[in-house]
Design an enzyme around this catalytic site. Sequence first.
Site, PDB file in Angstrom:
ATOM      1  N   ASP A  31      18.717   0.538 -10.413  1.00 55.77           N
ATOM      2  CA  ASP A  31      17.719  -0.483 -10.075  1.00 55.77           C
ATOM      3  C   ASP A  31      18.401  -1.851 -10.134  1.00 55.77           C
ATOM      4  OD1 ASP A  31      14.270  -0.366 -10.434  1.00 55.77           O
ATOM      5  OD2 ASP A  31      15.316  -2.293 -10.232  1.00 55.77           O
ATOM      6  N   TYR A 140       6.882  -3.622   7.415  1.00 52.79           N
ATOM      7  CA  TYR A 140       6.890  -2.735   6.253  1.00 52.79           C
ATOM      8  C   TYR A 140       6.616  -1.294   6.688  1.00 52.79           C
ATOM      9  CZ  TYR A 140       5.207  -0.380   2.073  1.00 52.79           C
ATOM     10  OH  TYR A 140       5.011   0.540   1.076  1.00 52.79           O
ATOM     11  N   ARG A 220     -10.777   1.665   0.402  1.00 53.67           N
ATOM     12  CA  ARG A 220      -9.433   2.193   0.179  1.00 53.67           C
ATOM     13  C   ARG A 220      -9.508   3.421  -0.730  1.00 53.67           C
ATOM     14  NH1 ARG A 220      -8.850  -0.583   3.697  1.00 53.67           N
ATOM     15  NH2 ARG A 220      -7.368  -2.252   4.145  1.00 53.67           N
TER      16      ARG A 220
HETATM   17  N1  UDP Z   1      -8.209  -7.366  -1.506  1.00 55.18           N
HETATM   18  C1  UDP Z   1      -9.108  -8.393  -1.736  1.00 55.18           C
HETATM   19  N2  UDP Z   1      -8.728  -9.417  -2.550  1.00 55.18           N
HETATM   20  C2  UDP Z   1      -7.504  -9.482  -3.141  1.00 55.18           C
HETATM   21  C3  UDP Z   1      -6.585  -8.427  -2.907  1.00 55.18           C
HETATM   22  C4  UDP Z   1      -6.974  -7.386  -2.083  1.00 55.18           C
HETATM   23  O1  UDP Z   1     -10.229  -8.383  -1.227  1.00 55.18           O
HETATM   24  O2  UDP Z   1      -7.218 -10.447  -3.855  1.00 55.18           O
HETATM   25  C5  UDP Z   1      -8.611  -6.235  -0.651  1.00 55.18           C
HETATM   26  C6  UDP Z   1      -7.704  -6.025   0.554  1.00 55.18           C
HETATM   27  O3  UDP Z   1      -8.140  -6.800   1.655  1.00 55.18           O
HETATM   28  C7  UDP Z   1      -7.864  -4.515   0.790  1.00 55.18           C
HETATM   29  C8  UDP Z   1      -8.110  -3.964  -0.607  1.00 55.18           C
HETATM   30  O4  UDP Z   1      -8.518  -5.077  -1.414  1.00 55.18           O
HETATM   31  O5  UDP Z   1      -9.006  -4.268   1.559  1.00 55.18           O
HETATM   32  C9  UDP Z   1      -6.871  -3.356  -1.237  1.00 55.18           C
HETATM   33  O6  UDP Z   1      -5.808  -4.285  -1.097  1.00 55.18           O
HETATM   34  P1  UDP Z   1      -4.423  -4.088  -1.837  1.00 55.18           P
HETATM   35  O7  UDP Z   1      -3.600  -5.300  -1.526  1.00 55.18           O
HETATM   36  O8  UDP Z   1      -4.649  -3.758  -3.273  1.00 55.18           O
HETATM   37  O9  UDP Z   1      -3.778  -2.797  -1.181  1.00 55.18           O
HETATM   38  P2  UDP Z   1      -3.478  -2.412   0.350  1.00 55.18           P
HETATM   39  O10 UDP Z   1      -4.723  -1.743   0.856  1.00 55.18           O
HETATM   40  O11 UDP Z   1      -3.157  -3.687   1.085  1.00 55.18           O
HETATM   41  O12 UDP Z   1      -2.331  -1.485   0.245  1.00 55.18           O
END
Ligand code: UDP
Length: 321
Positions: A31, A140, A220
Amino acid sequence: MHVLVVGGAGYIGSHMVKLLSQRGCEVTVLDNLSGGYRDAVLAGRFVLGDLGDADLLEALFQSERFDGVMHFASHIQVGESVREPAKYYRNNVFKTQHLLDTMVSHQVKPIIFSSTAAIFGEPIRVPIDEEHPKNPINPYGRGKWMVEQMLRDYEVAYGLKAICLRYFNAAGADPAGELGERHEPETHLIPLVLRAAAGRQPRVTVFGADYDTPDGTCIRDYVHVTDLCEAHWLALRHLWADGESAAYNLGNGNGFSVREVIDTARAVTGREFAVEYGERRPGDPARLVADSRRARSELGWEPRHAELATLIGHAWRWEAR
Ligand code: UDP
């Protein structure tokens, strides 16, 4: 068995190192500590260095005989990958190719690769199974999908064996409280909500409440980090038992909305915190939920912490530490 864990000081990698050592494996961690923490490596030998360091990698593979590799080392921020694609392709693709080349030249065959739901892009059907079309919409996701394809070509030509594990939303923390999520900067929903609950940040911003979902916020599939690690262990054993290379989607198959996460966090922590509603975050699909039946049937994977409250409870114990 001796396992090389690349990125073993990071969030998922550090939980994996703990599990591997509990299962009796010898572990070496490589790492560069760009996103990980030395004190998160609770077992094994630690090698500080970068995947792109040819001399270091060659010396490592010459000095040790590895029975398999788990590769967690990658940059993970979608937005940053749009702004700095060079950083993402260099680290997540080219340095990974270098790892694969070193494995090939030392005849180390099994690799478990950390892939992502981002390879699917905007879903055309949900839950998302392994055969869903791959249309990543950011560097990504594109980089991860490139490596998945590279792994197939490397199998045909050089005999590498690979299991690609496509994480949906990794979350939670070690149930024993020794490890947890420590991203800086933190961008993920659950740790940000818990920081607000702990008073470490003033509020949570919900990115969009006008999606086509029951409560208007994104849905999610949150999967517990130790369940993900268990899937890696089963995948490695599958390859050790001469199983076929494969790719698996890993989630609970249950979707939770941003509002449900916030409500559950309030209930679990017993804390109030401010919530504001902001703009949508570019590139966020309304609903991402995994169809993980293949991992269940072929690997025998059974997520043990599928309850959102349990997952948030473990993350809260870590956050409140
Ligand atoms: N999200 C949010 N506010 C935040 C961070 C994330 O509303 O401060 C929402 C984001 O738009 C998504 C969900 O939470 O719909 C999960 O986001 P995260 O970044 O945790 O994971 P991702 O789905 O991007 O892998």
